[in-house]
Enzyme design. Structure first.
Site, PDB file in Angstrom:
ATOM      1  N   HIS A   1       0.865  -1.187   0.000  1.00  0.00           N
ATOM      2  CA  HIS A   1       0.000   0.000   0.000  1.00  0.00           C
ATOM      3  C   HIS A   1       0.896   1.230   0.000  1.00  0.00           C
ATOM      4  CE1 HIS A   1      -3.695  -2.320   0.861  1.00  0.00           C
ATOM      5  NE2 HIS A   1      -2.858  -3.112   1.522  1.00  0.00           N
ATOM      6  N   LEU A   2       0.908   1.945  -1.126  1.00  0.00           N
ATOM      7  CA  LEU A   2       1.763   3.144  -1.209  1.00  0.00           C
ATOM      8  C   LEU A   2       1.005   4.415  -0.808  1.00  0.00           C
ATOM      9  CD1 LEU A   2       3.884   2.566  -4.458  1.00  0.00           C
ATOM     10  CD2 LEU A   2       4.612   2.309  -2.077  1.00  0.00           C
ATOM     11  N   ARG A   3      -0.313   4.301  -0.700  1.00  0.00           N
ATOM     12  CA  ARG A   3      -1.176   5.363  -0.134  1.00  0.00           C
ATOM     13  C   ARG A   3      -1.394   6.592  -1.015  1.00  0.00           C
ATOM     14  NH1 ARG A   3      -3.392   1.823   3.026  1.00  0.00           N
ATOM     15  NH2 ARG A   3      -2.361   1.434   5.016  1.00  0.00           N
TER      16      ARG A   3
ATOM     17  N   HIS B   1      -8.501 -10.335  -1.246  1.00  0.00           N
ATOM     18  CA  HIS B   1      -8.520 -10.179   0.203  1.00  0.00           C
ATOM     19  C   HIS B   1      -9.768 -10.958   0.655  1.00  0.00           C
ATOM     20  CE1 HIS B   1      -8.437  -7.583   3.989  1.00  0.00           C
ATOM     21  NE2 HIS B   1      -9.655  -8.087   4.018  1.00  0.00           N
TER      22      HIS B   1
ATOM     23  N   ASN C   1      -4.936  -6.696   9.496  1.00  0.00           N
ATOM     24  CA  ASN C   1      -6.018  -7.528   9.007  1.00  0.00           C
ATOM     25  C   ASN C   1      -5.542  -8.344   7.813  1.00  0.00           C
ATOM     26  OD1 ASN C   1      -8.558  -8.563   8.815  1.00  0.00           O
ATOM     27  ND2 ASN C   1      -9.365  -6.879   7.587  1.00  0.00           N
TER      28      ASN C   1
ATOM     29  N   ASP D   1       2.276  -6.952   2.525  1.00  0.00           N
ATOM     30  CA  ASP D   1       1.092  -6.165   2.899  1.00  0.00           C
ATOM     31  C   ASP D   1       1.540  -4.890   3.631  1.00  0.00           C
ATOM     32  OD1 ASP D   1      -1.484  -5.290   3.105  1.00  0.00           O
ATOM     33  OD2 ASP D   1      -2.177  -6.892   4.433  1.00  0.00           O
TER      34      ASP D   1
HETATM   35  O1  DOR Z   1      -3.886  -4.604   7.735  1.00  0.00           O
HETATM   36  C1  DOR Z   1      -4.373  -4.204   6.693  1.00  0.00           C
HETATM   37  N1  DOR Z   1      -4.130  -2.966   6.217  1.00  0.00           N
HETATM   38  N2  DOR Z   1      -5.200  -5.006   6.031  1.00  0.00           N
HETATM   39  C2  DOR Z   1      -5.883  -4.587   4.971  1.00  0.00           C
HETATM   40  O2  DOR Z   1      -6.607  -5.364   4.413  1.00  0.00           O
HETATM   41  C3  DOR Z   1      -5.807  -3.203   4.507  1.00  0.00           C
HETATM   42  C4  DOR Z   1      -4.520  -2.597   4.898  1.00  0.00           C
HETATM   43  C5  DOR Z   1      -4.554  -1.109   4.764  1.00  0.00           C
HETATM   44  O3  DOR Z   1      -4.882  -0.637   3.671  1.00  0.00           O
HETATM   45  O4  DOR Z   1      -4.220  -0.429   5.732  1.00  0.00           O
HETATM   46 ZN    ZN Z   2      -3.286  -5.133   1.846  1.00  0.00          ZN
HETATM   47 ZN    ZN Z   3      -5.932  -7.394   2.488  1.00  0.00          ZN
END
Ligand code: DOR
Ligand code: ZN
Ligand code: ZN
Length: 409
Positions: free
Chosen positions: A57-59, A173, A253, A280
């Site tokens: 996730h690069l946001r 997911h 998660n 992740d």
């Molecule tokens: O821990 C997690 N962070 N699980 C996810 O499914 C989403 C991710 C996030 O985008 O922060």
């Molecule tokens: Zn993820």
């Molecule tokens: Zn996920």
């Protein structure tokens, strides 16, 4: 031209030189005398293909206070990750050509490693309308609604039919919303989705699988010949629910699981049911993570610790070989998602990581990511990355470990 001196390639103990030009390895030999513009003496350290992380996730766009494409790929470069796939749960979600083109233009400008953005399966990851898979498929390496499960199975079926038609792949997911935060949530989602794969036959990949029962289901599907793979994360291999102690940097998660599930996760990897390790990498700021455990956001960073954690746990502890590790973190993910990956041969791509087999303690101060939410701060690790090349360009160098000089002749 770049010359790496005193390299050990993979498991070889022999010192060798590696000459790189125009993004490729052009010679490997005992002592290369060719003129190079830059010489990097790595002093007997081990060269491996750069890691390929298919779950990051690069946001950016939208959550630049957590991470940006620049900061996230600097973190990747520091960790020895030369290629990554970016999840589409940004703001806006990457669910159209317009949004895809925008993120690609930021990548072009700022990325320090190779970045391949996912497109979402549904518009806005809302689970109500399938994205234009036909239009997007030629321009992405995968589709995912990561962060949430695609709850609507009819919709998922339609998406799968489309993805299959354009020879794409879905990274799932797997989580049934109604059961969120119970183990059934993952197992049930995987069971339902496998039914659809059985029916439709689309290439399918499960993200961050974490339960014994889930691996059993996936193993069965694989033995039936379904085109199904799965990834596991370093945190689900190394930490268990008992370690959490309300530490929000251990909240993610899927959550950390029982010791039985941790052992099943490791076994899945060693038995070849899980063929990919992905981080992740999910940055959240110190402020966000300073909330109480129940209200803090899910996620941990991982790009900077992938290589040393896996090296330490499996290679250093002699649970697997360095070749196994390179399969899990580089070769298999690249193959599954059709991404470039460096082969350590003459003519191969110069996407490389160089690892130092001495130990070091991972500290918050060294974290390059904008967010600091690692559950591994204070851990002793072997196999830290000390030099990263992407297409033959130096993207990270630890100057204390690597002697760099320009050739003066
Ligand atoms: O821990 C997690 N962070 N699980 C996810 O499914 C989403 C991710 C996030 O985008 O922060
Ligand atoms: Zn993820
Ligand atoms: Zn996920």
């Amino acid at each position: 031209m770049i010359l790496l001196r005193n390299a050990k390639i993979m498991t070889s103990s022999k010192l060798t030189d590696i000459l790189i030009d125009e993004g490729k390895i052009i010679a490997i030999d005992d002592f290369i005398t060719a003129k190079a513009t830059k010489i990097l003496d790595i002093n007997g350290a081990t060269v491996i293909p750069g890691a390929v992380d298919v779950h990051v996730h690069l946001r950016e766009p939208g959550f630049e206070h957590k991470e940006t494409i620049k900061s996230g790929t600097l973190a990747a470069a520091k960790g020895g990750v030369t290629t990554l796939m970016a999840m589409p749960n940004t703001k806006p979600v990457i669910d159209s050509m317009l949004h895809l083109e925008k993120i690609k233009s930021i990548i072009k400008k700022d990325a320090q490693v190779r970045v391949f953005p996912y497109a979402s399966v549904t518009i806005g990851e809302k689970g109500q309308e399938v994205t234009d898979i036909k239009g997007l498929a030629p321009f992405v390496k995968g589709f995912s609604d990561d962060g949430v499960g695609v709850g609507n199975l009819d919709l998922l079926r339609r998406a799968m039919i489309s993805v299959k038609q354009f020879n794409g792949i879905i990274a799932s997911h797997a989580e049934v919303f109604e059961y969120v935060s119970t183990p059934e949530s993952e197992v049930l989602a995987i069971r339902q989705e496998l039914e659809l794969v059985r029916e439709i036959g689309c290439r399918y990949h499960f993200c961050h699988v974490s339960l014994k029962e889930s691996f059993e289901l996936i193993a069965r599907a694989q033995s039936e010949g379904l085109d199904v793979t799965c990834e596991v994360t370093p945190h689900h291999i190394l930490l268990c629910a008992d370690d959490v102690c309300l530490d929000t940097n251990k909240k993610m998660n899927p959550p950390l699981r029982s010791i039985d599930d941790v052992l099943a996760t490791r076994r899945a990897l060693l038995d070849g049911v899980a063929t990919i390790i992905a981080t992740d990498h999910a940055p959240h700021t110190p402020l966000e993570k300073s909330r109480d455990f129940a209200s803090a956001p899910n996620g941990v960073i991982g790009l900077e610790t992938l290589v040393p954690l896996i090296y330490t746990e499996f290679v250093y502890k002699k649970q697997a070989t360095l070749s196994d590790m390179v399969q899990w973190i580089s070769i298999n993910p690249a193959k599954r998602f059709d991404l470039p990956c460096g082969e350590l041969t003459v003519g191969g791509l110069a996407d490389l990581s160089v690892i130092d087999t001495e130990s070091s303690i991972y500290s918050e101060a060294e974290i390059v990511s904008l967010s600091k939410n690692s559950p591994f701060i204070g851990h002793k690790m072997y196999g830290k990355n000390i030099l990263t090349l992407v297409a033959g360009e130096v993207k990270y160098v630890d100057n204390k470990k690597v002697k760099a000089y320009e050739e003066n002749r």
